[in-house]
Structure formats: structure tokens, C-alpha cells
Design an enzyme around this catalytic site. Structure first.
Site: not given
Ligand code: 76R
Length: 227
Positions: A106, A122-124, A126, A149, A162
Site C-alpha cells: 500500500r 476518480y477522487p472521492m 466521505k 467494504h 485498488q
Molecule cells: O487494504 C485492504 O485490502 C484492506 C481492506 C480495504 C480497505 C481498508 C479495502 C479493500 N479498501 C479499503 C479502504 Mn477500498 N475501494 C474504494 C473504492 O466506488 C466506491 O464506492 C468507492 C471506491 C473502490 C471501488 C474500492 C475497492 N477503499 C478504502 C478507502 C479508504 C477509507 C479510509 O481509510 O477511511 C477508500 C476511500 C476506498 C474506496 N477496496 C478493497 C476495493 C477493493 C476491490 C478491495 C479489495 C482489495 C484487495 O483485497 O486487495
């Protein structure tokens, strides 16, 4: 050389979305990208589909000055930057307990991932609304949301990678979301599926979406008819 300016943890990340001008010098663009690579600095190039841009660069590495030098060199080569995003690699606070073999990729990702040539950015943020405000939830509740999530995300293992990079205080949204996928419909599928997950359904707000195809910078420029 100016002394490097580096984050204490992780790397700087610069997404640049560009359009060529009639005087764009393709060889100078290639040289700019090559000069920005090396010593942990990486540049992923992609062709952008749609009117918003033609070519995109995802540059990352420890030194923000070096990212800035890439931007200047691309501008000098005749590319207009029409959108950009500034962020830093990070380990989400909800993933902080994961072992180093999970957190290290990461903070210091090796990009692009093999076999995932479809890209979107894309930017996002919460939501901080009067009703739903992510930042007024207690930690345990946010952690539960993010566990849900992650569980949904893991069902896309092997199809979608991601890269979540933090930008609170640095750019207009709170994160840059870069998704690399095997097929373009994997991108659509993961984002659509996430829309039903409460962490996104209730709390996510999105900026503009950019979509493209990852390739070497030479190939991207050739496919755009620039060399
Ligand atoms: O890092 C990890 O794999 C642990 C689990 C995980 C975290 C902590 C994870 C898994 N994500 C995390 C954090 Mn994510 N993610 C997004 C989007 O379009 C949308 O609705 C949101 C955009 C997608 C598509 C996505 C996909 N994730 C986050 C965070 C940070 C939040 C914070 O720190 O407060 C954001 C903004 C975010 C957004 N997420 C995954 C995915 C996918 C496909 C996974 C599985 C990844 C994997 O197993 O490697």
C-alpha cells in the site's frame, strides 16, 4: 539539486491528465517520463478515452520535487495538463493492524500490476452531511463499515487492484481512487457493487471519472497518432 521533500511515511502521488497541442514533441514526452523513472520513482502511462483528456500519467515516488519536474517536463514537451490530482500513498487506519506484507504494497506499490490494463481514476470523499456524517461516527462503527467494504472488495480479487491514496488537505477530495482491472467491465462491476455497500451508499461522494488503457508511453503516444 533542490533537497528532496518526502513524506515521513509512503510516497507522493501525482495523477496528470493531458491533451496534446499541435507542437507536442512526442520524443520529449518519452524523455520526460524516462527521466522521472528510477530510484523508486515510477510513472504509469495510459491513453484516456473520452473528451476529458487524451493521455494520463500516474507518477509516484518519494520526492515531490521530482514529481513536479515531471509535470514541468511534460508541459515543456507541449502537453497541456487539463486535470490533475495530488495525493500520498497511505495505509488506511482500518488496515493499520495488517501484517507488513499487506501494508508495504500500500505504501510502496509496484505499478502497473501485471495483466490489468484497464484503468480508471476518480477522487472521492466521505460525506460530512447533516444526517450522514462519516467523521462524527465512533471509530468502531467506521471500522465495521470498512470491514464490510473490504469483504465486498475481496470478491474482486484477481480482477481489480485498488490503489487508495490520501489527499485530505492536499487536493479537493479526501482520496484518489485508482483502479486497475483485467477488463473494462470489471471497473464498472466493482464500482456498481460498491454503490450498494453502506460505506459507499451512505457515505461516499465522488468527483469526475477518467478511464483509459495502460501501455508504455511510446505505445500510448503512437496510438494517439503523436509519433
Ligand atoms: O487494504 C485492504 O485490502 C484492506 C481492506 C480495504 C480497505 C481498508 C479495502 C479493500 N479498501 C479499503 C479502504 Mn477500498 N475501494 C474504494 C473504492 O466506488 C466506491 O464506492 C468507492 C471506491 C473502490 C471501488 C474500492 C475497492 N477503499 C478504502 C478507502 C479508504 C477509507 C479510509 O481509510 O477511511 C477508500 C476511500 C476506498 C474506496 N477496496 C478493497 C476495493 C477493493 C476491490 C478491495 C479489495 C482489495 C484487495 O483485497 O486487495
Amino acid at each position: 539539486m533542490t533537497e528532496a521533500l518526502s513524506p515521513t511515511t509512503g510516497w507522493g502521488v501525482l495523477h496528470l491528465f493531458c491533451k496534446p497541442r499541435p507542437d507536442t514533441d512526442a520524443e520529449a514526452v518519452v524523455a520526460a517520463v524516462k527521466a522521472a523513472q528510477g530510484e523508486d520513482h515510477q510513472v504509469v502511462s495510459f491513453a484516456v478515452v473520452g473528451h476529458k483528456a487524451d493521455v494520463g500519467f500516474l507518477a509516484l515516488g518519494p520526492d515531490l520535487w521530482r514529481l513536479r519536474a515531471l509535470q514541468s517536463a511534460l508541459q515543456g514537451a507541449g502537453l497541456d495538463v487539463v486535470y490533475s490530482y495530488v495525493s500520498l500513498t497511505e495505509v488506511s487506519e482500518y488496515a493499520a493492524g495488517m501484517p507488513p506484507e499487506r501494508t508495504e504494497p500500500r505504501l510502496h506499490p509496484r505499478l502497473p500490476p501485471d495483466g490489468k490494463r484497464a484503468i480508471c481514476f476518480y477522487p472521492m470523499s466521505k460525506r460530512r452531511g447533516e444526517g450522514d456524517n462519516w467523521y462524527s461516527l465512533p471509530y468502531d462503527e467506521r471500522e465495521q463499515f470498512m470491514q464490510g467494504h473490504g469483504a465486498v472488495g475481496r470478491t474482486f480479487a484477481g480482477r481489480v487492484l485498488q490503489l487508495i491514496t490520501g489527499s485530505t488537505g492536499l487536493d479537493d477530495f479526501e482520496w484518489g481512487v485508482t483502479l486497475f482491472a483485467v477488463a473494462p467491465d470489471d471497473l464498472k462491476d466493482v464500482v456498481y457493487t460498491m454503490r450498494f455497500d453502506p460505506a459507499s451508499a451512505r457515505y461516499a461522494e465522488f468527483g469526475p471519472f477518467y478511464t483509459g488503457m495502460v501501455a508504455d508511453v511510446e505505445e500510448v503516444l503512437s496510438r494517439l497518432g503523436l509519433r
